[in-house]
Design an enzyme around this catalytic site. Structure first.
Site, PDB file in Angstrom:
ATOM      1  N   TYR A  44       0.858  -1.326   0.033  1.00  0.00           N
ATOM      2  CA  TYR A  44       0.050   0.086   0.038  1.00  0.00           C
ATOM      3  C   TYR A  44       0.981   1.274   0.023  1.00  0.00           C
ATOM      4  O   TYR A  44       1.960   1.287   0.678  1.00  0.00           O
ATOM      5  CB  TYR A  44      -1.019  -0.060   1.312  1.00  0.00           C
ATOM      6  CG  TYR A  44      -2.399   0.139   0.870  1.00  0.00           C
ATOM      7  CD1 TYR A  44      -2.862   1.151   0.139  1.00  0.00           C
ATOM      8  CD2 TYR A  44      -3.178  -1.118   0.863  1.00  0.00           C
ATOM      9  CE1 TYR A  44      -4.381   1.210  -0.203  1.00  0.00           C
ATOM     10  CE2 TYR A  44      -4.513  -1.138   0.519  1.00  0.00           C
ATOM     11  CZ  TYR A  44      -4.907   0.075  -0.091  1.00  0.00           C
ATOM     12  OH  TYR A  44      -6.258   0.046  -0.556  1.00  0.00           O
ATOM     13  N   GLU A  46      -0.533   4.878  -0.295  1.00  0.00           N
ATOM     14  CA  GLU A  46      -1.352   6.164  -0.389  1.00  0.00           C
ATOM     15  C   GLU A  46      -0.090   7.487  -0.612  1.00  0.00           C
ATOM     16  O   GLU A  46       0.523   7.278   0.574  1.00  0.00           O
ATOM     17  CB  GLU A  46      -2.392   6.057   0.459  1.00  0.00           C
ATOM     18  CG  GLU A  46      -3.528   5.397   0.044  1.00  0.00           C
ATOM     19  CD  GLU A  46      -4.560   5.416   0.963  1.00  0.00           C
ATOM     20  OE1 GLU A  46      -4.701   6.256   1.996  1.00  0.00           O
ATOM     21  OE2 GLU A  46      -5.772   4.956   0.689  1.00  0.00           O
ATOM     22  N   ASP A 190      -6.030  14.027 -25.292  1.00  0.00           N
ATOM     23  CA  ASP A 190      -6.206  12.524 -24.928  1.00  0.00           C
ATOM     24  C   ASP A 190      -5.570  11.820 -25.965  1.00  0.00           C
ATOM     25  O   ASP A 190      -6.463  11.420 -27.001  1.00  0.00           O
ATOM     26  CB  ASP A 190      -7.741  12.180 -24.521  1.00  0.00           C
ATOM     27  CG  ASP A 190      -8.053  10.644 -23.997  1.00  0.00           C
ATOM     28  OD1 ASP A 190      -6.950  10.043 -24.163  1.00  0.00           O
ATOM     29  OD2 ASP A 190      -9.221  10.417 -23.675  1.00  0.00           O
ATOM     30  N   THR A 216      -3.774   6.409 -22.149  1.00  0.00           N
ATOM     31  CA  THR A 216      -3.818   4.833 -21.318  1.00  0.00           C
ATOM     32  C   THR A 216      -2.513   4.296 -21.765  1.00  0.00           C
ATOM     33  O   THR A 216      -1.802   4.815 -22.483  1.00  0.00           O
ATOM     34  CB  THR A 216      -4.854   3.942 -22.138  1.00  0.00           C
ATOM     35  OG1 THR A 216      -4.649   4.022 -23.499  1.00  0.00           O
ATOM     36  CG2 THR A 216      -6.364   4.714 -21.788  1.00  0.00           C
ATOM     37  N   LYS A 219      -2.682   0.501 -24.865  1.00  0.00           N
ATOM     38  CA  LYS A 219      -2.990   0.472 -26.444  1.00  0.00           C
ATOM     39  C   LYS A 219      -1.729   0.680 -27.271  1.00  0.00           C
ATOM     40  O   LYS A 219      -0.773  -0.256 -26.984  1.00  0.00           O
ATOM     41  CB  LYS A 219      -4.030   1.641 -26.664  1.00  0.00           C
ATOM     42  CG  LYS A 219      -5.104   1.474 -25.772  1.00  0.00           C
ATOM     43  CD  LYS A 219      -6.199   2.564 -25.913  1.00  0.00           C
ATOM     44  CE  LYS A 219      -7.305   2.296 -25.241  1.00  0.00           C
ATOM     45  NZ  LYS A 219      -8.140   3.340 -24.942  1.00  0.00           N
ATOM     46  N   ARG A 225      -2.401  -2.282 -18.316  1.00  0.00           N
ATOM     47  CA  ARG A 225      -3.692  -1.329 -18.225  1.00  0.00           C
ATOM     48  C   ARG A 225      -3.715  -0.239 -17.227  1.00  0.00           C
ATOM     49  O   ARG A 225      -3.517  -0.622 -15.790  1.00  0.00           O
ATOM     50  CB  ARG A 225      -5.077  -2.199 -17.984  1.00  0.00           C
ATOM     51  CG  ARG A 225      -5.368  -3.395 -18.908  1.00  0.00           C
ATOM     52  CD  ARG A 225      -6.722  -3.812 -18.679  1.00  0.00           C
ATOM     53  NE  ARG A 225      -7.719  -2.997 -19.637  1.00  0.00           N
ATOM     54  CZ  ARG A 225      -7.853  -3.400 -20.977  1.00  0.00           C
ATOM     55  NH1 ARG A 225      -7.121  -4.375 -21.430  1.00  0.00           N
ATOM     56  NH2 ARG A 225      -8.478  -2.597 -21.473  1.00  0.00           N
TER      57      ARG A 225
HETATM   58  C1  PLP Z   1      -9.134   3.869 -24.334  1.00  0.00           C
HETATM   59  C2  PLP Z   1      -9.704   5.423 -24.014  1.00  0.00           C
HETATM   60  C3  PLP Z   1      -9.988   5.781 -22.912  1.00  0.00           C
HETATM   61  C4  PLP Z   1     -10.506   5.093 -21.618  1.00  0.00           C
HETATM   62  O1  PLP Z   1      -9.510   4.344 -21.349  1.00  0.00           O
HETATM   63  P1  PLP Z   1     -10.083   3.015 -20.183  1.00  0.00           P
HETATM   64  O2  PLP Z   1      -8.618   2.618 -19.829  1.00  0.00           O
HETATM   65  O3  PLP Z   1     -10.861   1.993 -21.028  1.00  0.00           O
HETATM   66  O4  PLP Z   1     -10.540   3.649 -19.206  1.00  0.00           O
HETATM   67  C5  PLP Z   1     -10.246   7.286 -22.917  1.00  0.00           C
HETATM   68  N1  PLP Z   1      -9.792   7.959 -23.847  1.00  0.00           N
HETATM   69  C6  PLP Z   1      -9.613   7.528 -25.122  1.00  0.00           C
HETATM   70  C7  PLP Z   1      -9.320   8.316 -26.230  1.00  0.00           C
HETATM   71  C8  PLP Z   1      -9.331   6.190 -25.287  1.00  0.00           C
HETATM   72  O5  PLP Z   1      -9.013   5.610 -26.580  1.00  0.00           O
END
Ligand code: PLP
Length: 432
Positions: A44, A46, A190, A216, A219, A225
């Site tokens: 943990y 925090e 994003d 993220t 990807k 993740r």
């Molecule tokens: C995948 C994605 C998210 C969300 O990610 P999660 O890990 O599924 O919550 C947010 N914004 C964009 C543009 C994404 O491609």
């Protein structure tokens, strides 16, 4: 073997023997998976490095600092938070940090390739706690930046959160930065889908133009993740307190302890992203997607925007009168795993959209190149032609019944069975 391990083995076999062509998916390295499955999850922590609420965090501090330093160097940003549990919580934290309830945000519609967290109305945090205005694309699927500018000037949102999940062109970050600046709004970029491409140098980085960049890590970045929130020097200039506002919004604003195993996985994927091989990988992802788009177009299919500049393609099935559900289900039986997706100004319901979305990050990780793209597109084209008369009914109950019958029927389809065998043997040549 116990129940869970049997299921993991089954899923491993599925991943080995099928083509993972969902553009948000990838195969993380063994080193990343080792980090995620490690004893780090027992701790943990925090708080932040040097300021923890628990004893025993000296090594965890080193791990988190390593991830942060790597991200700062690679993305050229001023501040990084890597504790968000995933992409959606990261975006929530940014909105929570920069806005008050009832402020206005602006984003690209989900149906035009945006994300739920970019202000999708009624059902999401971003659309319920904030006033939200959204823009789409032209009929050809291309964003009209004049429309974006007009909407921004008229609505004066406090924050623009822009990013893509199903948009095949490179965003004009410079233009978006100018629009945000002209109304004094925050620009949050994003880059969840494309951060690996940004690091490979094949997709424009928003860092010079945005105040905040979120991504993220699972990807195209090929990590665990998780997610990162990055503050650019432009962001710091707008508000010198912004870094600590972001950190406090993540913890204690929205979360408790960070997932240290994920943090280590993030550090590991960033170390991998520093390599020359990763740059080659990113380039090949795009080459493969372009090759796929060309082959599919030659085969008579309609690709949204007519091309791709990144890792994904959306096929518009309206000219054939086919539903994304029919094609996606059939392809899955053939061993090609894609997802159904809305197309520009789709009038079909979101659960039964008129397109499919496919991407090359995972199959490029396996080592596949243009030659394999030709083969894969020929299979996709023959499946679509084979089922060209399978029209989805308009009426809701008829639709459900139709899909149920269709699913049963395709399991015995000779073409799909033979393609799935060919897919399997191709996959054998490119083990994960
Ligand atoms: C995948 C994605 C998210 C969300 O990610 P999660 O890990 O599924 O919550 C947010 N914004 C964009 C543009 C994404 O491609």
């Amino acid at each position: 073997m116990d129940k869970v391990n049997i299921l993991i083995k089954k899923e491993e076999k599925r991943q080995q023997e099928t083509l993972m062509m969902i553009p948000s998916e990838n195969y993380a390295s063994k080193e990343v998976r080792n980090a995620v499955g490690s004893i780090l999850m027992n701790k943990y922590s925090e708080g932040y490095a040097g300021k923890r609420y628990y004893q025993g965090n000296r090594i965890i501090d080193e791990i988190e600092n390593l991830a942060i330093e790597k991200a700062k160097k690679l993305f050229k940003v001023a501040h990084v938070n890597c504790q968000s549990y995933s992409g959606s919580p990261a975006n929530s934290a940014v909105l929570f940090a920069l806005l008050n309830e009832g402020d206005k945000i602006m984003g690209l519609k989900l149906s035009s390739g945006g994300h739920l967290t970019h202000g999708h109305p009624n059902i999401t945090f971003s659309g319920k706690f904030f006033k939200s205005v959204q823009f789409g694309t032209k009929d050809d699927g291309v964003i009209d930046y004049e429309v974006v500018e007009k909407l921004a000037k008229k609505e004066k949102p406090n924050l623009m959160i822009i990013g893509t999940t199903a948009y095949p062109l490179i965003l004009d970050w410079k233009k978006l930065g100018e629009i945000a600046d002209s109304i004094g709004a925050w620009l949050v970029a994003d880059i969840s889908h494309v951060s690996g491409l940004v690091l490979a140098g094949v997709y424009t980085s928003p860092v010079p133009f945005a105040h905040i960049v979120t991504t993220t890590t699972h990807k195209t970045l090929r990590g665990p993740r998780g997610a990162m929130i990055m503050v650019t020097s432009k962001g710091l200039k707008k508000d010198s307190e912004i870094a600590s506002k972001i950190d406090r919004a993540v913890f204690p604003g929205l979360q408790g302890g960070p997932h240290n195993n994920t943090t280590a996985g993030i550090a590991q994927c960033l170390i991998e992203a520093e390599s020359k091989e990763f740059k080659e990988y990113g380039k090949q992802i795009v080459k493969n997607a372009i090759s796929l788009a060309n082959e599919l177009t030659k085969g008579g299919l309609t690709v949204v925007t007519g091309k791709t500049q990144c890792h994904l393609i959306v096929i518009d099935l309206r000219p054939l009168g086919l539903s994304g559900n029919v094609v996606a289900e059939a392809l899955e039986v053939g061993g090609i795993v894609v997802n159904r997706n809305s197309v520009p100004n789709d009038i079909a319901p979101p659960f039964y959209p008129s397109g499919i979305r496919l991407g090359t990050p995972a199959i490029t990780t396996r080592g596949m190149k243009e030659k394999e793209m030709k083969l894969i597109s020929s299979w996709i084209i023959s499946v679509i032609n084979h089922f060209k008369d399978e029209k989805l009914p308009d009426e809701k109950n008829e639709r459900i019944l139709f899909m149920k019958n269709f699913r049963a029927k395709i399991l015995k389809d000779k073409l799909l069975i033979s393609i799935s065998k060919e897919v399997k043997s191709l996959c054998k040549k490119f083990p994960i």
